[in-house]
Design a protein around this motif. Structure first.
Motif, short mmCIF file in Angstrom:
data_model
loop_
_atom_site.label_atom_id
_atom_site.label_comp_id
_atom_site.label_asym_id
_atom_site.label_seq_id
_atom_site.Cartn_x
_atom_site.Cartn_y
_atom_site.Cartn_z
N VAL A 42 97.14 47.89 31.36
CA VAL A 42 96.97 48.83 30.26
C VAL A 42 95.58 49.42 30.40
O VAL A 42 94.60 48.69 30.53
N TYR A 43 95.51 50.73 30.39
CA TYR A 43 94.23 51.43 30.54
C TYR A 43 93.76 51.92 29.18
O TYR A 43 94.51 52.59 28.47
N TYR A 44 92.52 51.57 28.86
CA TYR A 44 91.93 51.91 27.58
C TYR A 44 90.77 52.89 27.76
O TYR A 44 89.92 52.71 28.63
N CYS A 45 90.75 53.88 26.89
CA CYS A 45 89.61 54.79 26.82
C CYS A 45 88.62 54.24 25.81
O CYS A 45 89.01 53.68 24.77
N ALA A 46 87.33 54.38 26.11
CA ALA A 46 86.29 53.90 25.21
C ALA A 46 85.19 54.93 25.10
O ALA A 46 84.93 55.68 26.05
N ALA A 47 84.55 54.95 23.93
CA ALA A 47 83.46 55.90 23.70
C ALA A 47 82.39 55.25 22.83
O ALA A 47 82.66 54.28 22.12
N ASP A 48 81.19 55.80 22.90
CA ASP A 48 80.07 55.21 22.17
C ASP A 48 79.01 56.28 21.92
O ASP A 48 78.86 57.20 22.73
N PRO A 49 78.23 56.14 20.84
CA PRO A 49 77.18 57.14 20.57
C PRO A 49 76.02 57.16 21.55
O PRO A 49 75.28 58.15 21.60
N SER A 50 75.83 56.10 22.33
CA SER A 50 74.72 56.12 23.28
C SER A 50 75.04 57.04 24.46
O SER A 50 76.15 57.05 24.95
N ALA A 109 84.28 55.87 28.88
CA ALA A 109 84.67 55.02 30.00
C ALA A 109 86.16 54.72 29.94
O ALA A 109 86.82 54.93 28.92
N TRP A 110 86.65 54.26 31.06
CA TRP A 110 88.00 53.73 31.15
C TRP A 110 87.90 52.25 31.53
O TRP A 110 87.25 51.91 32.52
N PHE A 111 88.56 51.41 30.74
CA PHE A 111 88.69 50.00 31.04
C PHE A 111 90.18 49.72 31.28
O PHE A 111 91.05 50.53 30.92
N ARG A 112 90.47 48.57 31.87
CA ARG A 112 91.85 48.20 32.07
C ARG A 112 92.01 46.70 31.88
O ARG A 112 91.06 45.94 32.06
N GLN A 113 93.22 46.33 31.51
CA GLN A 113 93.51 44.92 31.28
C GLN A 113 94.93 44.61 31.73
O GLN A 113 95.89 45.18 31.20
N ALA A 114 95.04 43.72 32.70
CA ALA A 114 96.33 43.24 33.17
C ALA A 114 96.70 41.98 32.39
O ALA A 114 95.81 41.30 31.85
N PRO A 115 97.98 41.63 32.31
CA PRO A 115 98.38 40.43 31.57
C PRO A 115 97.66 39.19 32.06
O PRO A 115 97.56 38.95 33.27
#
Length: 124
Positions: A93-101, A35-41
């Protein structure tokens, strides 16, 4: 362990496009959903898009539907986020995330692995 490295962020004018990439390395056999998540200040981290292992199930936040496209290349252990018609409110800031499911999820607490993030700035 799994390492995720994002790239492709930068400064773009409103209406422009960017393509983010996230390359996974290490124990990539442990990576299924991404997934891609994002976080603004000053805000909480929020989902932008999520994709299942097969790519058959994809979710988008309402704010990016019709403008962003998530995809993945499992042979390259890479997930992409094509961002079109960018708006100043997409700045984060855009974050990549991963998981075993294997099942796609929009909840950040359900991802075990995270990248360092890449800055996206959209000017008006």
């Amino acid at each position: 362990q799994v390492q995720l490295v994002e790239s492709g962020g930068g400064l773009v004018q409103a209406g422009g496009s960017l393509r983010l990439s996230c390359a996974a390395s290490g124990r990539t056999s442990s990576i299924y959903r991404m997934a891609w998540f994002r976080q603004a200040p000053g805000t909480e981290r929020e989902i932008a898009a999520a994709i299942s292992w097969s790519g058959g199930r994809i979710y988008y936040a309402d704010s990016v539907k019709g403008r962003f496209t998530i995809s993945r290349d499992n042979a390259k252990n890479t997930v992409y986020l094509q961002m079109n018609s960018l708006k100043p409110e997409d700045t984060a800031v855009y974050y990549c995330a991963a998981d075993p499911s294997p099942v796609a999820s929009m909840r950040f607490k359900e991802y075990a692995y995270w990248g360092q993030g890449t800055q996206v700035t959209v000017s008006s």
